[in-house]
Write a protein that holds these residues in place. Sequence first.
Motif, mmCIF file in Angstrom:
data_model
loop_
_atom_site.group_PDB
_atom_site.id
_atom_site.type_symbol
_atom_site.label_atom_id
_atom_site.label_comp_id
_atom_site.label_asym_id
_atom_site.label_seq_id
_atom_site.Cartn_x
_atom_site.Cartn_y
_atom_site.Cartn_z
ATOM 1 N N ARG A 1 3.006 -1.115 12.838
ATOM 2 C CA ARG A 1 2.897 -0.738 11.433
ATOM 3 C C ARG A 1 1.473 -1.085 11.005
ATOM 4 O O ARG A 1 0.996 -2.192 11.262
ATOM 5 N N MET A 2 0.804 -0.143 10.349
ATOM 6 C CA MET A 2 -0.570 -0.356 9.914
ATOM 7 C C MET A 2 -0.625 -0.205 8.398
ATOM 8 O O MET A 2 -0.212 0.824 7.850
ATOM 9 N N LEU A 3 -1.107 -1.235 7.707
ATOM 10 C CA LEU A 3 -1.131 -1.260 6.251
ATOM 11 C C LEU A 3 -2.573 -1.160 5.770
ATOM 12 O O LEU A 3 -3.427 -1.981 6.130
ATOM 13 N N LEU A 4 -2.847 -0.124 4.939
ATOM 14 C CA LEU A 4 -4.177 0.088 4.375
ATOM 15 C C LEU A 4 -4.129 -0.207 2.887
ATOM 16 O O LEU A 4 -3.154 0.126 2.205
ATOM 17 N N GLU A 5 -5.199 -0.816 2.403
ATOM 18 C CA GLU A 5 -5.291 -1.105 0.973
ATOM 19 C C GLU A 5 -6.763 -1.227 0.616
ATOM 20 O O GLU A 5 -7.547 -1.859 1.343
ATOM 21 N N GLU A 6 -7.132 -0.582 -0.511
ATOM 22 C CA GLU A 6 -8.527 -0.580 -0.930
ATOM 23 C C GLU A 6 -9.015 -2.005 -1.166
ATOM 24 O O GLU A 6 -8.353 -2.829 -1.794
ATOM 25 N N GLY A 7 -10.218 -2.275 -0.637
ATOM 26 C CA GLY A 7 -10.835 -3.563 -0.868
ATOM 27 C C GLY A 7 -10.354 -4.675 0.034
ATOM 28 O O GLY A 7 -10.828 -5.806 -0.081
ATOM 29 N N LYS A 8 -9.401 -4.396 0.933
ATOM 30 C CA LYS A 8 -8.881 -5.423 1.822
ATOM 31 C C LYS A 8 -8.915 -4.922 3.258
ATOM 32 O O LYS A 8 -8.805 -3.717 3.496
ATOM 33 N N PRO A 9 -9.060 -5.828 4.228
ATOM 34 C CA PRO A 9 -9.051 -5.375 5.627
ATOM 35 C C PRO A 9 -7.691 -4.843 6.024
ATOM 36 O O PRO A 9 -6.658 -5.326 5.535
ATOM 37 N N PRO A 10 -7.638 -3.845 6.905
ATOM 38 C CA PRO A 10 -6.338 -3.328 7.369
ATOM 39 C C PRO A 10 -5.559 -4.412 8.114
ATOM 40 O O PRO A 10 -6.129 -5.341 8.690
ATOM 41 N N VAL A 11 -4.244 -4.291 8.072
ATOM 42 C CA VAL A 11 -3.355 -5.237 8.741
ATOM 43 C C VAL A 11 -2.532 -4.474 9.774
ATOM 44 O O VAL A 11 -2.017 -3.384 9.489
ATOM 45 N N LEU A 12 -2.414 -5.042 10.964
ATOM 46 C CA LEU A 12 -1.632 -4.444 12.045
ATOM 47 C C LEU A 12 -0.443 -5.350 12.355
ATOM 48 O O LEU A 12 -0.610 -6.535 12.626
ATOM 49 N N GLN A 13 0.738 -4.768 12.276
ATOM 50 C CA GLN A 13 1.962 -5.497 12.607
ATOM 51 C C GLN A 13 2.590 -4.845 13.833
ATOM 52 O O GLN A 13 2.752 -3.629 13.891
ATOM 53 N N GLY A 14 2.929 -5.668 14.827
ATOM 54 C CA GLY A 14 3.498 -5.149 16.071
ATOM 55 C C GLY A 14 4.907 -5.644 16.302
ATOM 56 O O GLY A 14 5.224 -6.812 16.035
ATOM 57 N N TRP A 15 5.752 -4.756 16.790
ATOM 58 C CA TRP A 15 7.136 -5.076 17.126
ATOM 59 C C TRP A 15 7.388 -4.669 18.574
ATOM 60 O O TRP A 15 6.882 -3.649 19.042
ATOM 61 N N ALA A 16 8.156 -5.472 19.262
ATOM 62 C CA ALA A 16 8.583 -5.146 20.625
ATOM 63 C C ALA A 16 10.034 -4.685 20.590
ATOM 64 O O ALA A 16 10.882 -5.308 19.930
ATOM 65 N N VAL A 17 10.320 -3.602 21.290
ATOM 66 C CA VAL A 17 11.678 -3.089 21.417
ATOM 67 C C VAL A 17 12.201 -3.501 22.788
ATOM 68 O O VAL A 17 11.662 -3.084 23.815
ATOM 69 N N VAL A 18 13.235 -4.352 22.805
ATOM 70 C CA VAL A 18 13.808 -4.842 24.061
ATOM 71 C C VAL A 18 15.256 -4.381 24.150
ATOM 72 O O VAL A 18 15.963 -4.275 23.140
#
Length: 661
Positions: free
Chosen positions: A208-225
């Motif tokens: 999941r990648m979250l974009l927002e003006e004025g802030k650095p992007p955030v990357l969230q990772g999930w593993a499917v097991v």
Amino acid sequence: MSPSLPIRRVVLYKHGVGYFERRGTVEGRETLHLDFKARDMNDVLKSMTVLDLSGGSVSSVSYDSTRPLEQRLQDITLRIPESGSLTALLGQVKGARVRVRVGTEQLVEGVIVGLDSMPVAEGDTAVERPYLTLLVGAALRGFDLLEVAELTFLDDAVRADLEFYLSTMLSSYKKDSKRVSVLTAGEGKRELFVSYVLEAPVWKTSYRMLLEEGKPPVLQGWAVVDNTGDEDWEQVELTLMAGLPVSFVHDLYNPRYLRRPVVEVRTEAAVAPVIPEEGFGAVREMAAEPEAVVAPMAASAPVAAPMMRAMSTGGLPRREAQERSAAVQTVTKEVGELFEYRVQHPVTVRRNQSALVPILHRPFEGRRVLLYNRATREKNPLACLELRNTTGLTLEGGPVTVTEGDTYVGEAMLDTMKPEDRRLVPYAVELGFVVSVEDRSEEGPVRRAMVSHGVLTVEFMMMRRTHYHLRNKAKRAQILFLEHPRTEGWRLDQVGAPDETTDHYWRFTRGLAAGGSETFTVTESSGRQRTYLLANTGLDEVSFFLSSGFIDERVARSLREIISLRERVARRSEEVRQRTEERAQLFKDQERIRANIESLKSGTPQRELVARFVTKLNEQEDRLEGIARELERLSQEQREAQEEVNRQIQRLAFSTEPGKP
């Protein structure tokens, strides 16, 4: 009862295997039973490790053979039917020593003599009841089997056969199940460790990648097991390995036989000793099969990762809620050529279920850009994130869902990224940016002309210009990465060096202000070659070669002479054709005249006509002789002229570079 040895650790890999660790306690000489699917037995036998961590020992590890059930049970004589199992069993173990408790009496030990049915009166009727006859000392005693509260076999052999029979029957209920038994030895309670590798589903990643003006992007990772086994993973330590270690399947489970020679006793009379013949050449040694060498895994200290508490998100902005909701507690580290994600909190996955496990939640370095590739979409570029992996982790490839603020804006696929790798991640089409393309091709100046061996070779440049008309209709400035295809044999010309080069594209960076437009031209050139066979050129072509600078006046004069000689050859060829046709016609006329002579009858008028035909034949014969002499002369002149043409063509040699000053 077999001791319990639950799964405590699971390590999943990207190449279709999983590493499993079990821990539990055993006591004394207990036997531990583990059940596996038949298709997993080769991996189990290849990788299983059993350790007694408390000073005991592992006597052996046995497992079900591949023989059918009846063949496995043929070594023992016990058979227990579906009904009447107790009476049937006791009837098969005559002579076995047992200890019985009947009602409230003291325990009685004896030897089974047999089992009989005896009528017992119950009211007005007689009922058959089973009686067990035991030899107790020197006396035979009978006991109502229905009143026997407890019966213990004292013979180890009978007890072992009974246990083997029951365990074999139990393992046969699951057609695809095979039992592995671990025999231990030691004193008191001890901790036992078992590990093995099995085929397992490949773990997958989703971001999941979250974009927002004025802030650095955030990357969230999930593993499917996925847990496709027959056992729950209860509070296991889960580790996910990125990389591709070597793994294979080797058949260790099925028995392997070698064909042996059959040697028979010979009954013939004695013979003289056999003296083997002498061999020549070196004797080749048999190469031993190399043993598998397993390199020990280097231990390294865990690298601390940030931990986040899970808390209520009521009233929080989406970004803060996302950061606080996923309590990512993952330790990462490099392990040789692999990369490890170790989930710090225990994980539970039920049998035949799957789970999403958070493994990453970090900001990264990135910016919004556009990527234009004509083959992908001709009219519009793609909205992308120029992502630089500043997370410090190896990111496995997987799908990415991109949100901007509170809005879903697109999806993308992420390739595997090592730390500091850079990628363009397209997630949507940018309709506010329009591209139109115009292609033009033309021949450039001649670089070189060369005459050799009767061939004029002209080397020139082919120019190809691609005009990209760019228009930014958005209200903000845009950065565009323009990808132009790289074609083998073509090089960039009259344009600056590309900002990046990929396997198949040149990539140029263009910046356009809001509402701005630009025409960007990519010019390519490629060397081409055209050949002319001088033996077939005419006067017009010679004039063209001369005016174009391909040849000089000396070569032009030689070519004109060659053309004159070729015309002479052509005239002689035409004369030869005419004489040949005339001769063929004369032969035809002679056949007609001879036929007419043969048809005439005797008489004075006929003799006069025959004499006329003979005179005509004589004239034609004279002409045929003349034609033969002319054909010989014409052929000679034709050959001489053609040989002169060939000599002059081969003598021609010239080279020039018209494009150079």
